[in-house]
Design an enzyme around this catalytic site. Structure first.
Site, mmCIF file in Angstrom:
data_model
loop_
_atom_site.group_PDB
_atom_site.id
_atom_site.type_symbol
_atom_site.label_atom_id
_atom_site.label_comp_id
_atom_site.label_asym_id
_atom_site.label_seq_id
_atom_site.Cartn_x
_atom_site.Cartn_y
_atom_site.Cartn_z
ATOM 1 N N HIS A 145 -59.666 3.042 -64.700
ATOM 2 C CA HIS A 145 -59.469 1.583 -64.527
ATOM 3 C C HIS A 145 -58.033 1.277 -64.114
ATOM 4 C CE1 HIS A 145 -63.296 1.140 -66.813
ATOM 5 N NE2 HIS A 145 -62.786 2.147 -67.512
ATOM 6 N N SER A 258 -40.097 -1.976 -41.416
ATOM 7 C CA SER A 258 -40.535 -3.343 -41.148
ATOM 8 C C SER A 258 -39.691 -3.902 -40.020
ATOM 9 C CB SER A 258 -40.364 -4.191 -42.410
ATOM 10 O OG SER A 258 -40.221 -5.559 -42.070
ATOM 11 N N LYS A 264 -37.442 -1.829 -45.868
ATOM 12 C CA LYS A 264 -38.790 -1.322 -46.091
ATOM 13 C C LYS A 264 -39.026 0.087 -45.558
ATOM 14 C CE LYS A 264 -41.850 -3.247 -47.623
ATOM 15 N NZ LYS A 264 -42.751 -4.265 -47.014
ATOM 16 N N GLU A 271 -52.370 3.638 -45.443
ATOM 17 C CA GLU A 271 -53.135 2.395 -45.310
ATOM 18 C C GLU A 271 -54.149 2.476 -44.170
ATOM 19 O OE1 GLU A 271 -49.856 -0.853 -46.853
ATOM 20 O OE2 GLU A 271 -49.694 -0.033 -44.841
ATOM 21 N N TYR A 298 -88.079 8.691 -26.447
ATOM 22 C CA TYR A 298 -86.755 8.216 -26.046
ATOM 23 C C TYR A 298 -86.792 6.737 -25.657
ATOM 24 C CZ TYR A 298 -82.450 7.575 -23.450
ATOM 25 O OH TYR A 298 -81.236 7.096 -23.025
HETATM 26 N N1 ARG Z 1 -77.367 8.202 -20.424
HETATM 27 C C1 ARG Z 1 -78.591 8.333 -21.133
HETATM 28 C C2 ARG Z 1 -78.309 8.423 -22.641
HETATM 29 O O1 ARG Z 1 -77.209 8.580 -22.999
HETATM 30 C C3 ARG Z 1 -79.274 9.581 -20.706
HETATM 31 C C4 ARG Z 1 -80.734 9.551 -20.841
HETATM 32 C C5 ARG Z 1 -81.336 8.584 -19.927
HETATM 33 N N2 ARG Z 1 -82.759 8.768 -19.893
HETATM 34 C C6 ARG Z 1 -83.580 7.853 -19.381
HETATM 35 N N3 ARG Z 1 -84.813 8.131 -19.402
HETATM 36 N N4 ARG Z 1 -83.151 6.731 -18.851
HETATM 37 O O2 ARG Z 1 -79.171 8.288 -23.452
#
Ligand code: ARG
Length: 411
Positions: A145, A258, A264, A271, A298
């Site tokens: 504490h 400072s 200072k 920090e 993706y």
């Molecule tokens: N520049 C893209 C990324 O970083 C690469 C992949 C792009 N793929 C796609 N199907 N558009 O994710």
């Protein structure tokens, strides 16, 4: 010319192009490395000749070290590499997509970043250990504490920093294990018909291979926890270097002045380590938020995974190096620490334990000593040094053993 100009006619609106462009030049050497691996697989499937594979190797090694070859008009690093490979580039994308390509390159990047973090953590830990060894017998009050609790040595206290750093190393090792798998062969999401040979560490599921960013999250988590530790270390240095504590003097090669107050000497490094912890935590939560709603596999949202990781890597290296310089130069005021540790009240727990040895139940012993503290009649029997010597691990022998053991772990 884009990688997809066969399907999308004309040219994109410049605002759209500027928005889509990836700031991913840091991936260049890693994408070249992953591209060599892919070329080897094409060669293994009889789709690239010996000469073509050799050419790919040579050209990719050159491209890897020529960031100027990546032009502003390239959509991303993958497009830049393919363009520079010319005719070979037009062949080499068989059986892959930028989806598995970017995941492969990014994994290699994170692997490297983990190795770098471990190395820098090790270097900082060795600096802390050197100070801990020099201050193995230096007394100071241990705090809970932020109130004086029980006496300890600075060696023991600094070994706590070392333990945090050691756990950080294992978090980076585990992020590296996650990154070490290979998504190559997954193509866009469902592999290819080209019969490319498998590779060691190949991911089991092609959809997961292109969708997964756990390795980047693991890395950002390891950085966030590391920075949380560096922040606590920084906070202690800020406190200890204040006139109120006066436990350490800041080295002039790692402190600032400072612009207005001539007297200072400011703990800016400590920090900023504390401040950057907030940023590090933000990067982790930011990527978690990016990934959380994405349907597999993706999605372009995933392009946002790179900037936080690039920045986290830089901050990790710079922060650890600067804190190492600061810690190495700290001038410990042993007298001020000893004076604080000579506060008789830090021996109150020992007094209660002395009564326990005389078979007083601990709660009663606690009450007896507390009553003496309250009415100002508490007088300790021993000294802070004797108190520490009477304990195991925090005692001088225990600290020396722990120092030797920690040094062995980090060398
Ligand atoms: N520049 C893209 C990324 O970083 C690469 C992949 C792009 N793929 C796609 N199907 N558009 O994710």
């Amino acid at each position: 010319m884009t990688l997809w100009s066969g399907r999308v006619g004309g040219s994109l609106d410049p605002a759209v192009w500027a928005f889509l462009h990836a700031e991913d030049a840091e991936l260049l050497p890693y994408d070249c490395e992953a591209s060599v691996q892919h070329a080897q697989r094409l060669h293994g499937a009889g789709l690239l000749s010996d000469t073509e594979l050799a050419d790919a190797r040579t050209r990719l090694a050159e491209i890897a070290h020529d960031p100027a070859g990546y032009l502003a008009e390239d959509e991303d690093v993958h497009s830049a590499i393919e363009r520079q490979l010319g005719d070979l580039g037009r062949k080499i994308h068989a059986g892959r997509s930028r989806n598995d390509q970017v995941a492969a390159a990014f994994r290699l990047y994170v692997l490297d970043a983990c190795a770098e973090a471990s190395k820098e953590i090790g270097a900082f830990a060795l600096v802390v250990l050197s100070v801990a060894e020099a201050e193995a017998d230096t007394l100071l009050p241990g705090y809970t504490h932020l109130q004086r609790g029980q006496p300890v040595t600075l060696g023991h206290h600094l070994l706590a920093w070392v333990e945090m750093l050691d756990r950080d190393r294992s978090r980076f090792a585990s992020a590296a294990t996650a990154a070490a798998e290979s998504p190559l062969g997954a193509g866009a999401l469902a592999g290819s018909t080209l019969g490319l040979p498998g590779a060691p560490g190949q991911m089991r599921n092609s959809i997961d291979a292109v969708a997964d960013r756990d390795f980047a999250l693991d890395y950002l988590y390891a950085v966030a926890v590391l920075y949380t530790h560096l922040s606590r270390v920084g906070e202690e240095i800020v406190l200890w270097s204040s006139a109120e504590f006066g436990f350490v003097k800041l080295p002039e090669n790692a402190a600032t002045g400072s612009s207005m107050m001539p007297q200072k000497l400011n703990p800016d490094v400590a920090e900023l380590a504390r401040g950057k912890a907030g940023t590090a935590i933000g990067r982790l939560t930011g990527l978690l938020a990016t990934v959380k709603g994405l349907p597999l596999a993706y999605d372009r949202d995933l392009q946002e995974d790179k900037a936080p990781v690039f920045a986290a890597r830089l901050d990790t290296r710079l922060g650890l190096q600067a804190l190492a310089a600061l810690t190495a130069g700290l001038e410990v005021d042993r007298e001020r620490m000893a004076l604080a540790a000579s506060d008789p009240l830090v021996l109150a727990t020992d007094a209660a334990e002395a009564l326990v040895r005389e078979e007083v139940p601990f709660r009663e012993a606690h009450e007896q000593v507390a009553a003496r503290v309250r009415d100002g009649s508490f007088v300790p029997t021993g000294t802070a040094a004797e108190s520490i010597a009477a304990r195991g691990a925090p005692g001088p022998g225990g600290v020396r053993n722990a120092l030797a053991e920690a040094r062995a772990r980090f060398t």
